[in-house]
Design a protein around this motif. Structure first.
Motif: not given
Lengths: 420, 159
Positions: B78-82, B90-97, B128-132, B143-149
């Motif tokens: 269960h992935i819950q993106v803040c 710091l780009g949460a929406e970008h990670l979500i899409s 302090g460690t956003a995005p997470m 997080l970054t896109v690469e990390k998420v992948d």
């Protein structure tokens, strides 16, 4: 500067009891057990320690409201439902130095005559909850908890209670409802928890950071504590900085450090050296400040004088180019999501506010929407059962106060005024 | 049907309180954890019986808190993106899409193989460690896109 709360955080395996003791821990509780409980309450009163959860209520005074009747069961609840957006300080203590919190709770329980204490921790912090439980187990094994602790005649049991996802449980009476196994909806006050709290018994509810100050106050005395920062709002504070700074994170500093020093000295300044546009000084409920305000000292009274609040000292920094309509929308969405539904102005008002902000943000704003938002604020503020509704209003009013033209532009041009 | 293991956990949780009802939240979570991270009506009613609480009160509690998964089943991870303010700055929406695209689902959905459910969360206290994001009990920060992948690929490989 000498740290009080984060002093052990970077030490290896600070979470272990033996290391906490080696770092000077569990001395204050031994000292406390040789004192009269009233003397400890007086010490905390004299220290001017104010609650770190957000409201800044004097901790010693709160304790002194507990009836002295020894036949009454009393409780301590540690409020570890850290949920104010931007706040991540209590988590650090529980994850890395749980014995500091336990010692603070032990002393507090002894002072108020409580034989049972709960840590109400938000459910998402499973790691912190398990660290606390392991620390509690260790303390029992060593005889630091349970019957006749440290050879005294004082007995104490501590437990961890996990929440399950509800910001409102950080409100102290909602927390009690939740601990009793119900929906976390605030209770009518009075009676205040000091007289009728958990299971209708006298109860003190203190934040993690507040309780974390207690061992140091016992050890070094109220005068020492009062000498750190402003006299009426003393001690150190864990500032949690997030957003567009070079070095976000936790910084334990004396109360009263100006925002500018925090952002530009400790956090290394703005990311990409962009100009600072706005800063929220105490979690999203606190109205935002702008560049011209950032020499304001970070203490309860100075922030209040600026029309905002120190709150949980969660500092969210925003650079030039941040769309304030979007900021307002995100904040409002949060409050409407977390409204417990008990009272109408909050339940209906925050979701209405969010719908209006959503349409403005998405290029569908209507003429008159700014006035509508202002009138919604008027009809929510001060009319809700608990401060959640006020938080939603304060956040929005802060954005409208400084950046109303962005909202108007968004409505007229169906797009952002800023180039984000 | 609750297993012996779950029943034992509930018994332990009850020891923390003088009141049976106080064990409701812990009991529901224990049941959920032992049932693939999901909560059924039958299991809620079983908890009501054990704790001697009216089933309606149990449903009310399950409905109030966001962490009880009873509305529809969630997948194995269960992935819950803040997407609150600090993470959004710091780009949460970008990670979500990005995750919606990678997983082929939209917010609130579960992948057809029941491996991932993607939802949002309101401030998980890691600003302090956003995005997470949180997956199960674990926090994934800065997080970054690469990390998420990489995180998603590792979880897939592990399963």
């Amino acid at each position: 500067m000498e740290k009080i709360l984060l002093k052990n955080i970077d030490k290896p395996e600070a979470y272990k009891l033996e290391n906490y003791v080696a770092n000077g821990g569990y001395k204050s509780i031994r000292k406390a057990l040789e004192m009269e409980p009233d003397h400890i309450i007086q010490m905390v009163k004299d220290s001017n320690l104010r609650g770190r959860g957000g409201a800044g209520f004097p901790a010693g005074l709160k304790w002194s409201f507990i009836p002295k009747d020894p036949t009454l069961q009393k409780y301590l609840c540690c409020n570890a439902d850290e949920g104010e957006p931007g706040t991540f300080k209590d988590r650090a203590i529980m994850d890395k130095d749980p014995h500091l919190l336990l010692e603070g709770m032990m002393i507090t329980c002894y002072a108020i005559g409580a034989s049972i204490g709960y840590v109400y921790i938000r459910g998402e912090f499973e790691y912190g909850a398990s660290m606390l439980e392991a620390a509690i187990d260790e303390a029992y094994e060593k005889g630091f908890l349970g019957k006749d602790i440290f050879g005294s005649d004082f007995s104490l049991d501590l437990y961890v209670h996990r929440g399950a996802g509800a910001y409102i449980c950080g409100e102290e009476t909602a927390l009690l409802e939740s601990l009793e196994g119900g929906r976390g909806q605030p209770r009518k006050k009075p009676p205040f928890p000091a007289l009728a709290g958990l299971y209708a018994k006298p109860t003190v509810i203190n934040n993690v950071e507040t309780l974390g100050c207690i061992p140091a106050i016992l050890e070094k005395g109220p005068e020492w504590f009062k000498a750190i920062g402003p006299e009426k709002s003393p001690g150190t504070r864990i500032c949690g900085v997030s957003g567009h700074v070079k070095k976000p994170g936790l910084y334990e500093l004396p109360m009263g450090v100006p925002l500018r020093e925090l952002i530009f000295d400790h956090c290394g300044g703005m990311r990409g050296n962009k100009p600072l546009k706005a800063v929220i000084p105490g979690g999203v409920s606190a109205p935002m400040l702008v560049e011209a305000d950032i020499d304001t000292p970070m203490d309860f009274d100075s922030m209040a004088a600026k029309g905002t609040m120190l709150g949980s000292s969660a500092v969210i920094v925003m650079e030039e180019g941040t769309c304030m309509v979007k900021v307002a929308y995100i904040t409002s969405r949060f409050f409407s999501h977390e409204s417990c539904g008990k009272c109408t102005p909050c339940r209906e008002g925050t979701s209405w506010q969010t719908r209006v902000l959503h349409r403005i943000e998405h290029g569908e704003g209507r003429p008159g929407d700014v006035e509508l938002l202002e009138s919604l604020c008027e009809n929510i503020f001060g009319r809700t059962f608990c401060p959640l509704g006020d938080g939603a209003v304060m956040a929005l009013r802060g954005a409208l106060k400084h950046f109303k033209e962005e909202f108007v532009y968004h409505i007229q041009h169906k797009k952002c005024m800023v180039d984000s | 049907m609750l297993t012996e293991k779950t029943l034992e956990k509930i018994k332990q949780i009850q020891k923390n309180y003088h009141s049976k009802k106080s064990a409701v939240m812990g009991a529901l979570m224990a049941v959920q954890r032992d049932s693939g991270n999901n909560l059924t009506r039958e299991d809620m009613d079983a908890v009501a019986k054990i704790l001697d609480v009216n089933p309606v009160e149990i449903h009310a509690v399950a409905g109030f808190y966001t962490m009880y998964n009873w509305k529809k089943p969630v997948g194995r991870h269960h992935i819950q993106v803040c997407w609150n303010l600090s993470c959004s700055l710091l780009g949460a929406e970008h990670l979500i899409s990005h995750m919606e695209k990678t997983l082929g689902i939209t917010l609130g959905e579960t992948t057809p193989d029941s491996m991932f459910t993607l939802t949002t969360a309101e401030c998980l206290g890691s600003c302090g460690t956003a995005p997470m994001m949180q997956i199960g009990d674990d926090y994934y920060e800065d997080l970054t896109v690469e990390k998420v992948d990489k995180i998603l690929a590792d979880l897939r490989a592990r399963s």
